[in-house]
Design an enzyme around this catalytic site. Sequence first.
Site, PDB file in Angstrom:
ATOM      1  N   SER A 134       0.736  -1.490  -0.045  1.00  0.00           N
ATOM      2  CA  SER A 134      -0.012  -0.256   0.237  1.00  0.00           C
ATOM      3  C   SER A 134       1.089   1.106   0.037  1.00  0.00           C
ATOM      4  CB  SER A 134      -0.845   0.340   0.980  1.00  0.00           C
ATOM      5  OG  SER A 134       0.107  -0.048   2.652  1.00  0.00           O
ATOM      6  N   LYS A 173       3.631  10.626   3.301  1.00  0.00           N
ATOM      7  CA  LYS A 173       3.640  11.160   2.653  1.00  0.00           C
ATOM      8  C   LYS A 173       4.240  12.195   3.028  1.00  0.00           C
ATOM      9  CE  LYS A 173      -0.432   9.106  -0.469  1.00  0.00           C
ATOM     10  NZ  LYS A 173      -0.487   8.042   0.468  1.00  0.00           N
TER      11      LYS A 173
END
Lengths: 214, 214
Positions: A134, A173
């Site tokens: 993921s 992120k």
Amino acid sequence: MKRPLSKRQQTILNYIKDFMGNNSYPPTVRDIQTGCEISSTSVVDYNLQILQREGYLQRRREVSRGIELLGETATSTLRNLISIPVVGNIAAGEPLPLVNTEQWNDTDFDNVDLPPFLTKGKENVFALRVKGESMVDALVGDGDLVLLESIEQPQNGDMVAAWLKDREEATLKHFFLEGDKVKLVPANSYMQPITVAAANVSVRGRVVGVVRTM
Amino acid sequence: MKRPLSKRQQTILNYIKDFMGNNSYPPTVRDIQTGCEISSTSVVDYNLQILQREGYLQRRREVSRGIELLGETATSTLRNLISIPVVGNIAAGEPLPLVNTEQWNDTDFDNVDLPPFLTKGKENVFALRVKGESMVDALVGDGDLVLLESIEQPQNGDMVAAWLKDREEATLKHFFLEGDKVKLVPANSYMQPITVAAANVSVRGRVVGVVRTM
DNA sequence: AAATTATCAGAACAGGTGTACTATGTCAAT
DNA sequence: ATTGACATAGTACACCTGTTCTGATAATTT
């Protein structure tokens, strides 16, 4: 094959590693006793026997400090390496483990030993093992080790490990705070950034490195 | 500065080095005594004091085996990091640098020091610095360090650094030899594999690890 | 519940170990 | 020959340290 070690045995093993990293000679039974807050030397001896039987170390009878670490453990003890706890996994559907810094020396965790340049000399660095695919948009694959620095508040542009509360999703992120919203930008510029409410984001740490072996 | 050591002091120093190479813990005063055939422990103590004063070693008072070697002696005995040459860059449009194994010790290169588990204990490992974003399909980004094992012939499934002659392109892909063709499969399963003539592929090494710092 | 195993606690012992002390020997400079 | 710094010997002490012993407690199995 190798039976799982009890908590105390883990503690002792990690104490020995830590000790040898600092001192260039192994600890005595009584060093271990006080270092691990064990009430009796016989308990140390007892557990050292088990660690020896299970192949984690070698002892020389009647020789003071006659402990020799075996296996991967051995290579890791020596200096110039920083021992980092692998406190858990990071996966899409699982919450990020929350770990108290105090527990780090209590050695409930597996440790990896890394050279200082990978941790920037920071003290409060821990690692998460990536499960699943993921995180590919952060150029992080299954099995990779993500090194995180425990921080209070990320700076704009930092790559962080974040938990998105509503989606119940962990992600890696770049972090940008924009008012009461947070823009999360993937490392892979082919992917699109997302913007979510700041209250919806829980940051666990700043990514300082990634290590992959194959 | 450093006065010349007496013969006995040299003997003692060498004995300590030798002992620590074999035993993973330092010798006691009496180990040194018998090992160097010295008649009295006080002689050992006396010479150890001199060796300490001259900066060859450090002693911890009242600590058994409390000897720590200093200087080059120390680093050479306890080598725990493996020094790996960064022989060049890997980028989409540039050929992969070809390096003779013999040159590796000649320190023409920058080196990184890594723990053994990252190199699998292999001797013939070198590193390339990734330039540009062309390897994102291998989960490798700009600035990453790719660790390569120099090999004769890759096994099917190995991730290799390959140079595609016709495209003039360097790439990191999983390698599968199928007759006279080679199938190159990206690590990122969202991308498509490519198949090219075996003669068109030049393999430089097998990827054993990736290291990223930020 | 009983039995078995694993683990811990406390104390003691015997030999290991760093250190101190005194005495002796070496050797070059005076 | 005397001196004095350097080096070695022998011995002894006090603490360090691995080990052992007995007994107790906790965890697990029967």
